[in-house]
Design a protein around this motif. Structure first.
Motif, short mmCIF file in Angstrom:
data_model
loop_
_atom_site.label_atom_id
_atom_site.label_comp_id
_atom_site.label_asym_id
_atom_site.label_seq_id
_atom_site.Cartn_x
_atom_site.Cartn_y
_atom_site.Cartn_z
N MET A 196 0.83 -1.21 0.00
CA MET A 196 0.00 0.00 0.00
C MET A 196 0.86 1.26 0.00
N CYS A 197 1.97 1.24 0.73
CA CYS A 197 2.85 2.41 0.76
C CYS A 197 3.47 2.67 -0.62
N ALA A 198 3.90 1.59 -1.31
CA ALA A 198 4.49 1.79 -2.63
C ALA A 198 3.47 2.33 -3.62
N LEU A 199 2.25 1.77 -3.60
CA LEU A 199 1.22 2.26 -4.51
C LEU A 199 0.82 3.69 -4.19
N GLU A 200 0.71 4.02 -2.91
CA GLU A 200 0.35 5.39 -2.52
C GLU A 200 1.43 6.37 -2.92
N GLN A 201 2.70 5.94 -2.79
CA GLN A 201 3.79 6.82 -3.19
C GLN A 201 3.76 7.07 -4.70
N GLU A 202 3.52 6.02 -5.48
CA GLU A 202 3.41 6.22 -6.92
C GLU A 202 2.21 7.09 -7.28
N ARG A 203 1.10 6.95 -6.53
CA ARG A 203 -0.06 7.80 -6.79
C ARG A 203 0.27 9.26 -6.57
N ARG A 204 1.00 9.54 -5.49
CA ARG A 204 1.37 10.94 -5.22
C ARG A 204 2.32 11.48 -6.28
N PHE A 205 3.21 10.62 -6.77
CA PHE A 205 4.13 11.09 -7.81
C PHE A 205 3.40 11.51 -9.07
N ARG A 206 2.25 10.89 -9.34
CA ARG A 206 1.54 11.16 -10.57
C ARG A 206 0.52 12.28 -10.44
N LEU A 207 0.35 12.80 -9.23
CA LEU A 207 -0.55 13.94 -9.07
C LEU A 207 0.06 15.17 -9.73
N PRO A 208 -0.77 16.01 -10.32
CA PRO A 208 -0.22 17.23 -10.93
C PRO A 208 0.37 18.12 -9.86
N PRO A 209 1.48 18.75 -10.14
CA PRO A 209 2.11 19.61 -9.12
C PRO A 209 1.21 20.78 -8.76
N LYS A 210 1.20 21.09 -7.47
CA LYS A 210 0.39 22.22 -7.01
C LYS A 210 1.04 23.53 -7.45
#
Length: 561
Positions: A196-210
């Motif tokens: 779950m931590c690896a998937l969540e980290q990848e999800r955050r990486f793919r979020l558009p930058p604020k």
């Protein structure tokens, strides 16, 4: 003519529903190649041999668009058009365009154990794509949830599957990551675990930058004051230095919009700040020519609500001139201004002549706010009757009068669970008996009372239902008869929200009600919230009420009637 097995023109069949997976060390090509191949008829000349056909199938690439719909929905049986000449149901894409990618997905969907899922993923690394992992997780959830007796899953199997997903999740798109997160959570993978931590980290990486926060604009004059009034900290508890800066602001920094915001804020939060109120009064006098009655009604509101008469000497003359100029333009605004002045006991005779005239009353009768205007005019007429004995002008016709406050005020209804009314009522019931007091009685011309007692001339508390609880109104036209010497005592709860924020000055509407009830002949017995809050329990409250009533010279029979 039947062709022998293995001749050109024969086709490799699609896997059956009960196909088994390959054994250890076998690939999906070998598993498919080892299936029995039935003899078929009618192949055209020049058709490829089975081995060449299999190579064509295995080299074709499946469409990712078709597979993306399988990530969130359960696998759907392919659409087919019925039996064909080969005796099976070939789905679109299952012919010469089906490749190893789609074949591996079908094998994963048909896996009969978690170990079989893991073998298909681990033994075919060159054919595994990102979308295969959600398929495997979904099939694992089906195996564990839909079977009557789910097969046992070794911890090592789940760990190996987790490691496969963790190793390959950098190549997932955001959609695949979301699906894997959802399915892994349903399967019970811990939220703080490595998967779950690896998937969540990848999800955050793919979020558009604020985007960077915008620089705060440079505020000048009224903009700075408006921003200060909109600050949540100031709305909860205004700081003294901010109050001083507002009161000492330069005239060019003050606009009608800013001053209206300030006036509404003071009225809403019951903030009786003399510096700010004087600043509003001075602004009204200076800007008299530029202000209309709709703005003036909002600027005058806090003075009446907070029971504050400004020191500005031109305040009242300025309002009289505005009323004379604007009274016929905005009837509701005119009446609202007079209501604020009524709470301050500063009613101008000329404005009263105008609002009580038949022309004004007929004009407002057909408007949407006719009822509220008639209620306010009824209160103004009561104020004229009780507080302006020298007034000789027009009055509100009796047929136009309505009860002033037919229901408890909104603030009392909103804060009823914090009120002391229930416990005081219980104390009076045990002390006097239910027949010797009335609760929430509205007396003419429409003022509500918390508790009302009827008392004889010798101070004995009488049963209320045997007496007329109302005093005659108006008192001048119907003076009290000597044959009814009974007094009416009104117990008035003074709750915390009946005062300005400093807790010492009654709000204008509360002071007006008590003043008018006293002028009508009712004897008032205030019960301040500080005294009520200091009573610990019903016995202490009964003792407190007994002392209060006895201080007025009242007496009654045995407690409880």
């Amino acid at each position: 003519m039947r062709r022998p097995r293995g001749e050109p023109g024969s086709r490799a069949p699609r896997p059956t529903e009960g196909a088994t997976c390959a054994g250890p060390g076998e690939s999906c090509e070998k598993a498919w190649a080892g299936r029995p191949k039935p003899l078929v008829q009618g192949h055209a000349a020049g058709s490829p041999a089975p081995n060449s056909m299999l190579r064509v199938l295995l080299s074709a690439q499946a469409s990712s668009a078709r597979l993306s719909g399988l990530l969130l929905l359960p696998p759907v049986q392919p659409c087919c058009l019925g039996p064909n000449k080969w005796g099976d149901h070939r789905p679109p894409g299952g012919g010469p365009h089906a490749g190893p990618v789609q074949g591996l997905q079908r094998l994963l969907e048909q896996a009969r154990s978690p170990g079989e899922l893991l073998r298909w993923l681990g033994q075919n690394p060159t054919k595994v794509r990102a979308h295969h992992y959600p398929v495997a997780l979904r099939r694992l959830s089906q195996l564990l949830g839909s079977l009557p007796q789910p097969p046992p899953v070794e911890q090592a199997t789940l760990q190996d599957l987790s490691q496969l997903i963790i190793r390959n999740c950098p190549s997932f798109d955001i959609h695949t990551i979301h699906v894997c997160l959802h399915l892994a959570a349903l399967l019970g993978f811990p939220s703080d675990g490595p998967l779950m931590c690896a998937l969540e980290q990848e999800r955050r990486f793919r979020l558009p930058p604020k985007p960077p926060p915008p620089l705060p604009p440079i505020l000048r004059g009224g903009q700075r004051l408006e921003a200060a009034l909109s600050c949540p900290r100031f709305q909860r508890r205004p700081q003294q230095h901010l109050i001083r800066s507002l009161a000492e602001a330069r005239p060019e920094e003050l606009t009608p919009h800013v001053m209206v915001l300030l006036a509404q804020h003071l009225a809403r939060h019951r903030l009786r700040e003399p510096q700010l109120l004087e600043a509003i009064a001075h602004f009204l006098v200076v800007q008299e020519a530029q202000l209309n009655s709709k703005v003036v009604q909002k600027l005058v509101l806090p003075f009446g609500r907070l029971n504050y008469v400004p020191l500005e000497q031109q305040f009242m003359p300025c309002l009289e001139r505005i009323l004379a100029r604007e009274a016929g333009v905005a009837p509701l605004a005119t009446v609202n201004i007079l209501m604020s002045l009524c709470q301050l006991r500063c009613l101008p005779f000329r404005a009263l002549h105008f609002v009580f005239s038949p022309g004004f009353i007929n004009h407002v009768s057909g408007t949407p706010h006719a009822l509220i205007v008639r209620r306010y005019l009824s209160l103004l007429d009561t104020a004229v009757e009780l507080e302006l004995p020298g007034y000789r002008g027009a009055r509100l016709p009796r047929r136009q009068q309505v009860p002033i406050f037919p229901q408890p005020l909104i603030t009392d209804r909103a804060r009823c669970k914090y009120s002391h009314k229930d416990i005081v009522a219980e104390g009076l019931r045990q002390l006097l008996g239910e027949e010797k007091y009335r609760q929430d009685l509205t007396v003419p011309p429409g003022y509500s009372t918390d508790f009302l007692l009827c008392v004889s001339s010798c101070g004995s508390v009488l049963p209320v239902r045997a007496q007329d609880p109302f005093l005659p109104y108006p008192p001048r036209s119907c003076p009290r008869a000597t044959r009814d010497p009974a007094q009416r005592v009104v117990l008035m709860l003074r709750e915390r929200w009946h005062f300005c924020r400093d807790g010492r000055v009654l709000l204008g509407s509360r002071a007006l009600r008590e003043r008018h009830l006293g002028l009508m002949g009712y004897q008032l017995l205030p019960l301040p919230f500080e005294e009520l809050e200091s009573q610990r329990g019903l016995p202490q409250l009964k003792s407190y009420l007994r002392q209060k009533l006895q201080a007025l010279g009242l007496h009654w029979g045995p407690e409880g009637g």
